[in-house]
Design a protein around this motif. Structure first.
Motif, PDB file in Angstrom:
ATOM      1  N   TYR A 409       8.760  46.929  51.326  1.00  0.00           N
ATOM      2  CA  TYR A 409       8.073  47.157  49.663  1.00  0.00           C
ATOM      3  C   TYR A 409       7.689  46.202  48.840  1.00  0.00           C
ATOM      4  CZ  TYR A 409       5.812  50.982  46.152  1.00  0.00           C
ATOM      5  OH  TYR A 409       5.515  51.599  45.892  1.00  0.00           O
ATOM      6  N   LEU A 418       5.265  51.094  55.092  1.00  0.00           N
ATOM      7  CA  LEU A 418       6.704  51.347  55.230  1.00  0.00           C
ATOM      8  C   LEU A 418       6.155  52.548  56.913  1.00  0.00           C
ATOM      9  CD1 LEU A 418       8.223  51.976  52.067  1.00  0.00           C
ATOM     10  CD2 LEU A 418       8.283  49.862  52.966  1.00  0.00           C
ATOM     11  N   LEU A 419       5.351  52.943  56.517  1.00  0.00           N
ATOM     12  CA  LEU A 419       4.382  54.657  57.244  1.00  0.00           C
ATOM     13  C   LEU A 419       4.582  53.461  58.528  1.00  0.00           C
ATOM     14  CD1 LEU A 419       2.327  56.635  55.908  1.00  0.00           C
ATOM     15  CD2 LEU A 419       4.437  57.292  56.055  1.00  0.00           C
TER      16      LEU A 419
ATOM     17  N   MET B  79      12.259  59.361  57.134  1.00  0.00           N
ATOM     18  CA  MET B  79      12.275  57.409  56.570  1.00  0.00           C
ATOM     19  C   MET B  79      10.654  57.521  56.238  1.00  0.00           C
ATOM     20  SD  MET B  79      13.745  54.748  59.661  1.00  0.00           S
ATOM     21  CE  MET B  79      15.714  55.170  60.005  1.00  0.00           C
ATOM     22  N   VAL B  80       9.413  58.329  57.014  1.00  0.00           N
ATOM     23  CA  VAL B  80       8.078  59.153  56.943  1.00  0.00           C
ATOM     24  C   VAL B  80       8.488  59.593  55.298  1.00  0.00           C
ATOM     25  CG1 VAL B  80       6.406  60.425  57.375  1.00  0.00           C
ATOM     26  CG2 VAL B  80       7.346  58.880  58.940  1.00  0.00           C
ATOM     27  N   TYR B  82      10.530  59.536  52.912  1.00  0.00           N
ATOM     28  CA  TYR B  82      11.040  58.089  52.076  1.00  0.00           C
ATOM     29  C   TYR B  82      10.102  57.505  51.616  1.00  0.00           C
ATOM     30  CZ  TYR B  82      13.030  53.762  50.378  1.00  0.00           C
ATOM     31  OH  TYR B  82      13.788  53.109  49.546  1.00  0.00           O
ATOM     32  N   ALA B  83       8.970  57.447  52.907  1.00  0.00           N
ATOM     33  CA  ALA B  83       7.494  55.998  52.124  1.00  0.00           C
ATOM     34  C   ALA B  83       7.104  57.117  51.515  1.00  0.00           C
ATOM     35  CB  ALA B  83       6.740  55.441  53.813  1.00  0.00           C
ATOM     36  N   MET B  84       6.796  57.803  52.102  1.00  0.00           N
ATOM     37  CA  MET B  84       5.608  58.395  50.772  1.00  0.00           C
ATOM     38  C   MET B  84       6.177  58.324  49.450  1.00  0.00           C
ATOM     39  SD  MET B  84       3.394  60.403  53.172  1.00  0.00           S
ATOM     40  CE  MET B  84       3.463  62.058  54.079  1.00  0.00           C
ATOM     41  N   PRO B  87       6.690  55.782  45.926  1.00  0.00           N
ATOM     42  CA  PRO B  87       5.759  55.394  44.250  1.00  0.00           C
ATOM     43  C   PRO B  87       6.267  56.942  43.300  1.00  0.00           C
ATOM     44  CG  PRO B  87       4.505  55.294  46.127  1.00  0.00           C
ATOM     45  CD  PRO B  87       5.705  56.745  46.921  1.00  0.00           C
ATOM     46  N   PHE B  91      12.574  54.460  43.310  1.00  0.00           N
ATOM     47  CA  PHE B  91      13.696  54.091  44.264  1.00  0.00           C
ATOM     48  C   PHE B  91      14.880  54.198  43.928  1.00  0.00           C
ATOM     49  CE2 PHE B  91      16.684  50.599  45.142  1.00  0.00           C
ATOM     50  CZ  PHE B  91      16.626  49.963  46.521  1.00  0.00           C
ATOM     51  N   THR B  95      15.862  56.081  47.713  1.00  0.00           N
ATOM     52  CA  THR B  95      16.897  55.637  48.077  1.00  0.00           C
ATOM     53  C   THR B  95      18.407  56.363  48.502  1.00  0.00           C
ATOM     54  OG1 THR B  95      15.562  53.857  47.947  1.00  0.00           O
ATOM     55  CG2 THR B  95      18.310  53.486  48.899  1.00  0.00           C
ATOM     56  N   ALA B  98      17.638  58.309  51.038  1.00  0.00           N
ATOM     57  CA  ALA B  98      17.423  58.559  52.622  1.00  0.00           C
ATOM     58  C   ALA B  98      19.075  57.679  52.865  1.00  0.00           C
ATOM     59  CB  ALA B  98      16.408  57.260  52.610  1.00  0.00           C
ATOM     60  N   ALA B  99      19.501  56.933  51.749  1.00  0.00           N
ATOM     61  CA  ALA B  99      20.576  56.358  52.412  1.00  0.00           C
ATOM     62  C   ALA B  99      21.918  57.433  53.152  1.00  0.00           C
ATOM     63  CB  ALA B  99      21.063  54.828  51.662  1.00  0.00           C
ATOM     64  N   PHE B 128      19.294  43.859  44.645  1.00  0.00           N
ATOM     65  CA  PHE B 128      17.123  42.833  44.182  1.00  0.00           C
ATOM     66  C   PHE B 128      16.987  42.971  43.085  1.00  0.00           C
ATOM     67  CE2 PHE B 128      18.409  44.546  48.551  1.00  0.00           C
ATOM     68  CZ  PHE B 128      17.456  43.086  49.308  1.00  0.00           C
ATOM     69  N   LEU B 134      13.095  41.939  41.817  1.00  0.00           N
ATOM     70  CA  LEU B 134      12.086  42.193  42.959  1.00  0.00           C
ATOM     71  C   LEU B 134      10.900  43.346  42.034  1.00  0.00           C
ATOM     72  CD1 LEU B 134      13.502  42.667  46.226  1.00  0.00           C
ATOM     73  CD2 LEU B 134      11.361  42.494  45.558  1.00  0.00           C
ATOM     74  N   SER B 135      10.379  43.453  42.154  1.00  0.00           N
ATOM     75  CA  SER B 135       9.929  44.503  41.802  1.00  0.00           C
ATOM     76  C   SER B 135      10.078  45.775  42.829  1.00  0.00           C
ATOM     77  CB  SER B 135       7.904  45.059  41.293  1.00  0.00           C
ATOM     78  OG  SER B 135       7.328  44.320  42.291  1.00  0.00           O
ATOM     79  N   LEU B 136      10.737  46.491  42.109  1.00  0.00           N
ATOM     80  CA  LEU B 136      10.823  47.725  43.648  1.00  0.00           C
ATOM     81  C   LEU B 136      10.360  48.976  42.854  1.00  0.00           C
ATOM     82  CD1 LEU B 136      15.195  47.781  43.673  1.00  0.00           C
ATOM     83  CD2 LEU B 136      12.844  47.094  45.405  1.00  0.00           C
ATOM     84  N   ALA B 137      10.001  50.105  44.052  1.00  0.00           N
ATOM     85  CA  ALA B 137       9.214  51.114  42.917  1.00  0.00           C
ATOM     86  C   ALA B 137       9.964  52.170  41.578  1.00  0.00           C
ATOM     87  CB  ALA B 137       8.987  52.187  44.132  1.00  0.00           C
TER      88      ALA B 137
END
Lengths: 513, 143
Positions: A409, A418-419, B79-80, B82-84, B87, B91, B95, B98-99, B128, B134-137
């Motif tokens: 990301y 990510l998907l 995980m899917v 999580y990815a969606m 944003p 983060f 996270t 999910a973790a 991070f 780092l730029s996280l969501a």
């Protein structure tokens, strides 16, 4: 000698505060990842790639960080082999044979120290081999035209399954799958979209970093979920380490072994498709045949610890030779390192040595420095890493998964990537179950585009005449090696496998180095 | 049997790949080979090797029982999501959830798993975002 001059320039590049710090971090993280069962050199490097990018490192610092991880993982693999009888990564498999018996006799400290020295010996001289052999190979590589490069890529794919490959059809399938994935996106020669199904995200193609992290790191998490992290970590605390200073007489006793196996391992590393696992295997078996007169190998003979460790570390150095000089990696981890170079917009191969000498020689100098750091870390400070072994995987694996997500990301900022990565994670799990090697998939994704480009260039030059592919003696030689390399494992593979299977082979260790 | 099914899927995939390759629009810029030939060659290799597993399958791998498969499926689903959700929720929250889920499924008691999830999320944020920049969501709460 100009090689030594270049090497001195390299030291000037490597000896900055930033680069030394990165080498130190890399060596430390690498040893930790090597020591943890389940995380091998290729996973370790794959997880850290996004980190190197998002930190905005330049080419030389990024390579220094990641190759230090690579060397570090090669050192670290032995720790759990010796203490727990579980290889920390695939190349360390042979170290369990004599390392664990030594630990049971209360000589764990000695085994750790000796194997640390053997690792240093192998890696140090292999790095010298890299210094002298790579420029020679570059001279040969300058004779290569597009047709020869196409043959060379075919050779890399044909031999990647390795001498011990179980099923060459599966290796071929994996390579074709990877190359097929590389075809997705806009065609670089004519500008037409291929296999994109109108999806805009796919026009850019599939980022190989996404594929690598998904296939290696996430699939590992799935494997652990399947097995529910059962009992791999019990007993680290019960082993007595004992003294960790080996006596001079012991080192002297093992020196001839280390010299022989370093040479063997280095050669195995340079040859395509062999890699560190085969390096340590050959080293151990040849050494057993040569010096084991009393039948002590397998019962805690120190030479049986020194042999595979010198062998696999030498092979790790050797595998860097074709990667840097030809741009064609010989093993899984070097394929991942190649991905890093490509993503940094640096094309490995003969031109690398003339266009970016600072990268090459800075990297090589950093390897020498890293080796000394690793020696210091792995002998006096080894108990620190032993403690790391006690981190249960149920806390470790979520961290691995999350770091993968953060990294990808951080590079692209896109949920779509990510998907795709999760998709590759599941694919990696299925392929591992079916015993399909993952390294050819990665190599296909990485090199597919370059392979096609060379084919089309060769045919454009010859105006569409396909016989140009076998027109020079050099390309004919490459084709012959490719064909022999593909067929040989079918003939002698079962023989070698039977011997390797004498020891319990970790079924899940499908990411062969 | 698994290998035969796998080979069958491979053959279908190869045919689909070659069919799609023949549909590639030709451009007015053209080289001697064109954009179709190499994918067709690769598709052929894919198909032939798949055909080999159909005819000569390896011994059956040890598939997990239904529970194990469901485990993998749910983890992939988490995980899917999580990815969606990243944003939207930011983060920190996504996270941690999910973790915690993965830790819980690796046989950690629920309360410990939640603590682990939150600590992993916080730890990664510190390393991070705060240390490495780092730029996280970003979520509604700013992390």
């Amino acid at each position: 000698m100009d090689v030594l001059g270049s090497l001195l320039d390299g030291f000037a590049v490597a000896l900055t505060f930033e680069n030394l710090l990165l080498a130190l971090i890399g060596c430390f993280l690498g040893t930790v990842m090597g020591a943890l069962p389940g995380l091998g050199p290729s996973n370790g490097v794959a997880i850290l790639i996004p980190l190197a990018f998002t930190m905005g490192l330049g080419a030389t610092p990024a390579m220094i960080l990641l190759t230090s991880v690579y060397y570090g993982a090669m050192y670290g693999g032995r720790i759990s082999s010796i203490l727990l009888n579980i290889p920390g990564d695939e190349p360390a498999l042979m170290t369990t044979l004599d390392g664990y018996p030594m630990a049971q006799q209360g000589r764990a400290g000695e085994a750790l120290a000796l194997s640390g020295i053997a690792s240093f010996f192998g890696a140090f001289f292999a790095t010298w081999g890299l210094v002298f052999l790579a420029p020679l190979l570059v001279k040969v590589a300058l004779l290569f035209g597009p047709a020869e490069y196409f043959a060379l890529f075919t050779l890399a794919f044909a031999t990647l399954g390795g001498i011990a490959s179980r099923n060459q059809a599966k290796a071929a399938f994996a390579a074709a799958l990877g190359i097929g994935i590389a075809m997705i996106g806009v065609d670089g020669q004519t500008g037409v979209p291929r296999f994109t199904f109108g999806e805009v995200h796919l026009y850019d193609g599939i980022d190989f970093l996404v594929a690598i992290v998904g296939l290696f790191a996430l699939s590992e998490v799935f494997i652990f979920l399947e097995h529910r992290a059962s009992g791999a970590h019990k007993g680290a605390d019960q082993v007595k380490i004992g003294k960790i200073i080996p006596s001079w007489s012991l080192i002297k006793y093992c020196t001839p072994t280390m010299i022989r196996t370093t040479i063997l391992g280095f050669v195995a590393g340079v040859l395509p498709g062999a890699g560190a696992s085969l390096g340590s295997f050959i080293s151990y078996s040849v050494e057993k045949r040569l010096v084991d007169r009393k039948g002590t190998f397998g019962t805690g003979d120190p030479r049986g610890v020194a042999a595979p460790e010198a062998g696999n570390n030498a092979a790790a150095g050797g595998a860097l030779v074709p990667m840097l000089a030809l741009g064609v990696p010989g093993s899984g981890t070097t394929a991942v390192l190649l991905a890093v170079l490509l993503a940094l917009n640096i094309t490995p191969g003969p031109l690398l040595f003339t266009q970016n000498p600072d990268v090459v020689w800075g990297l090589i100098a950093a390897l020498f420095i890293g080796n000394f750091m690793l020696l210091l870390m792995n002998i006096p400070m080894v108990s620190l890493f032993v403690r790391v072994l006690m981190v249960p995987p149920r806390y470790l694996m979520p961290i691995v998964a999350m770091v993968s997500f953060v990294g990808i990301y951080g590079i692209s900022g896109s949920s779509f990537d990510l998907l795709v990565m999760v998709g590759f994670g599941v694919l990696g799990w299925v392929l591992r179950k079916l015993d399909v090697p993952l390294v050819p998939v990665i190599l296909g994704v990485l090199l597919g585009a370059a392979m096609e480009k060379n084919l089309r260039r060769a045919l454009t030059i010859s105006d569409g005449d396909w016989s140009t592919l076998v027109a020079s003696p050099l390309s004919i030689t490459l084709w012959v090696i490719a064909i022999v390399g593909f067929i040989l494992p079918i003939v002698i593979g079962p023989m070698i496998r039977r011997r390797m299977a004498i020891r319990r082979k970790d079924e899940e260790g499908a990411t062969v180095d | 049997m698994s290998d035969r099914v796998f080979g069958g899927i491979g053959v279908v995939l190869a045919i689909f790949f070659i069919w799609q390759a023949t549909l590639i629009q030709e451009s007015f810029i053209q080289d001697a080979v064109g954009p179709k030939v190499f994918p067709v060659i690769i598709g052929t290799v894919l198909g032939l090797s798949s055909l080999y597993f159909v005819l000569k399958p390896d011994p059956e791998p040890s598939w997990p029982r239904f529970g194990g498969l469901a485990e993998i499926g749910f983890a992939a689903l988490v995980m899917v999501i999580y990815a969606m959700a990243l944003p939207e929720l930011g983060f920190g929250i996504s996270t941690a959830i999910a973790a915690a889920y993965i830790t819980w499924r690796l046989e950690t008691p629920p309360l410990k798993a939640i603590i682990a999830g939150v600590s992993i999320s916080a730890g990664l944020y510190i390393v991070f975002r705060l240390i490495l920049g780092l730029s996280l969501a970003r979520g509604p709460l700013g992390f």
